[in-house]
Scaffold this motif. Structure first.
Motif, PDB file in Angstrom:
ATOM      1  N   ILE A 100       0.873  -1.185   0.000  1.00  0.00           N
ATOM      2  CA  ILE A 100       0.000   0.000   0.000  1.00  0.00           C
ATOM      3  C   ILE A 100       0.907   1.230   0.000  1.00  0.00           C
ATOM      4  CG2 ILE A 100      -1.949   1.152   1.112  1.00  0.00           C
ATOM      5  CD1 ILE A 100      -2.466  -1.445   2.650  1.00  0.00           C
ATOM      6  N   VAL A 101       1.320   1.632  -1.152  1.00  0.00           N
ATOM      7  CA  VAL A 101       2.291   2.730  -1.242  1.00  0.00           C
ATOM      8  C   VAL A 101       1.855   3.837  -2.206  1.00  0.00           C
ATOM      9  CG1 VAL A 101       4.268   1.306  -0.582  1.00  0.00           C
ATOM     10  CG2 VAL A 101       3.600   1.439  -2.987  1.00  0.00           C
ATOM     11  N   ASP A 102       1.045   3.500  -3.202  1.00  0.00           N
ATOM     12  CA  ASP A 102       0.692   4.496  -4.213  1.00  0.00           C
ATOM     13  C   ASP A 102      -0.085   5.672  -3.646  1.00  0.00           C
ATOM     14  OD1 ASP A 102       1.954   3.015  -6.113  1.00  0.00           O
ATOM     15  OD2 ASP A 102       0.129   2.231  -7.053  1.00  0.00           O
ATOM     16  N   ASN A 103      -0.919   5.411  -2.632  1.00  0.00           N
ATOM     17  CA  ASN A 103      -1.785   6.468  -2.098  1.00  0.00           C
ATOM     18  C   ASN A 103      -1.643   6.627  -0.588  1.00  0.00           C
ATOM     19  OD1 ASN A 103      -3.075   3.968  -1.570  1.00  0.00           O
ATOM     20  ND2 ASN A 103      -5.080   4.965  -1.429  1.00  0.00           N
ATOM     21  N   LEU A 104      -0.502   6.218  -0.042  1.00  0.00           N
ATOM     22  CA  LEU A 104      -0.295   6.304   1.410  1.00  0.00           C
ATOM     23  C   LEU A 104       1.129   6.732   1.727  1.00  0.00           C
ATOM     24  CD1 LEU A 104      -1.161   5.704   4.385  1.00  0.00           C
ATOM     25  CD2 LEU A 104      -0.297   3.383   4.021  1.00  0.00           C
ATOM     26  N   HIS A 105       1.227   7.680   2.672  1.00  0.00           N
ATOM     27  CA  HIS A 105       2.551   8.090   3.150  1.00  0.00           C
ATOM     28  C   HIS A 105       2.435   8.543   4.595  1.00  0.00           C
ATOM     29  CE1 HIS A 105       6.667   9.490   3.007  1.00  0.00           C
ATOM     30  NE2 HIS A 105       6.302  10.692   3.417  1.00  0.00           N
TER      31      HIS A 105
END
Length: 240
Positions: A100-105
């Motif tokens: 889960i990296v494209d829309n999470l930081h």
């Protein structure tokens, strides 16, 4: 917890690959070292698309809420913010492990000092707009002399209200009624352009979490028959 509401994140497996962290439960945000404006994330580096709306979770803690939200709502960007660097680092590691990296930081900052500039930066540099800011179960700092250490202060309320466009929302909740009352009172007093989004009970509290995804603290509170005091506000058309 990993066997129930957060099971789909498979964090038990992530824990084997990601080192555990130890952090202080209480952090004094008034420390001199925490009074510096942190640079905003480079949005195009941390999100696959900057045209998506953004949800900012202030005081994200363990980060399971943000992970779940990002997984369930891939058309929205999620930014988890915490003042404790180890939690931020672990959150990003968990996200990478779960894919889960494209829309999470996750990012580290003192929200009172930095959030206003960060919201403005996303609005100016990205095609997407800030859709919602959440503040959930902040450190209560029970002693009266320490109330000035609470997350929700006048400066933060004004920064959030000024950084939101009409229609954007603010979601607040705590399992400590006095803390929720304090947050609600500050937003009502210093964010006049934030109005009620939904009616609650006779005291104004929402019975259910309208987001559909709980935080770790919320799960613990509800499983022990405790109560959460929630309120949702929406930015109206009044100029900030």
């Amino acid at each position: 917890m990993e066997d129930s509401v957060f099971a789909e994140l498979e964090l038990a497996e992530a824990a084997k690959a990601v080192a555990g962290v130890r952090v202080r439960q209480h952090v004094n945000p008034l420390k001199a070292s925490l009074q510096t404006q942190a640079p905003a994330p480079i949005w195009s580096d941390v999100f696959a698309s900057t045209s998506k709306p953004l949800v900012v979770d202030i005081g994200c803690g363990g980060g399971r809420f943000d992970l779940m939200m990002a997984k369930r709502f891939p058309s929205t960007n999620f930014l988890g913010v915490d003042i404790r660097a180890p939690l931020v680092e672990r959150g990003n590691s968990w996200g990478a492990h779960a894919g889960i990296v494209d829309n999470l930081h996750f990012a580290e900052c003192n929200a009172t000092i930095s959030m206003g500039a960060w919201l403005k930066d996303y609005a100016e540099r990205c095609d997407g707009e800030v859709e919602m800011v959440t503040i959930q179960f902040p450190d209560p700092h029970f002693k009266k002399k320490h109330h000035k250490r609470r997350v929700v202060q006048t400066a933060l309320v004004r920064a959030i209200a000024e950084g939101l466009k009409p229609g954007a929302r603010v979601f607040l909740q705590s399992d400590v009624k006095a803390v929720s009352e304090d947050m609600r009172e500050k937003f009502e007093r210093h964010g006049a352009h934030l109005a009620w989004a939904a009616a609650g009970d006779r005291e104004g509290w929402l019975d259910e979490n309208p987001l559909g995804v709980p935080t770790e603290r919320e799960v613990q509170t509800m499983s022990s028959n405790g109560r959460c005091y929630r309120v949702m506000l929406v930015r109206n058309d009044t100029p900030a």
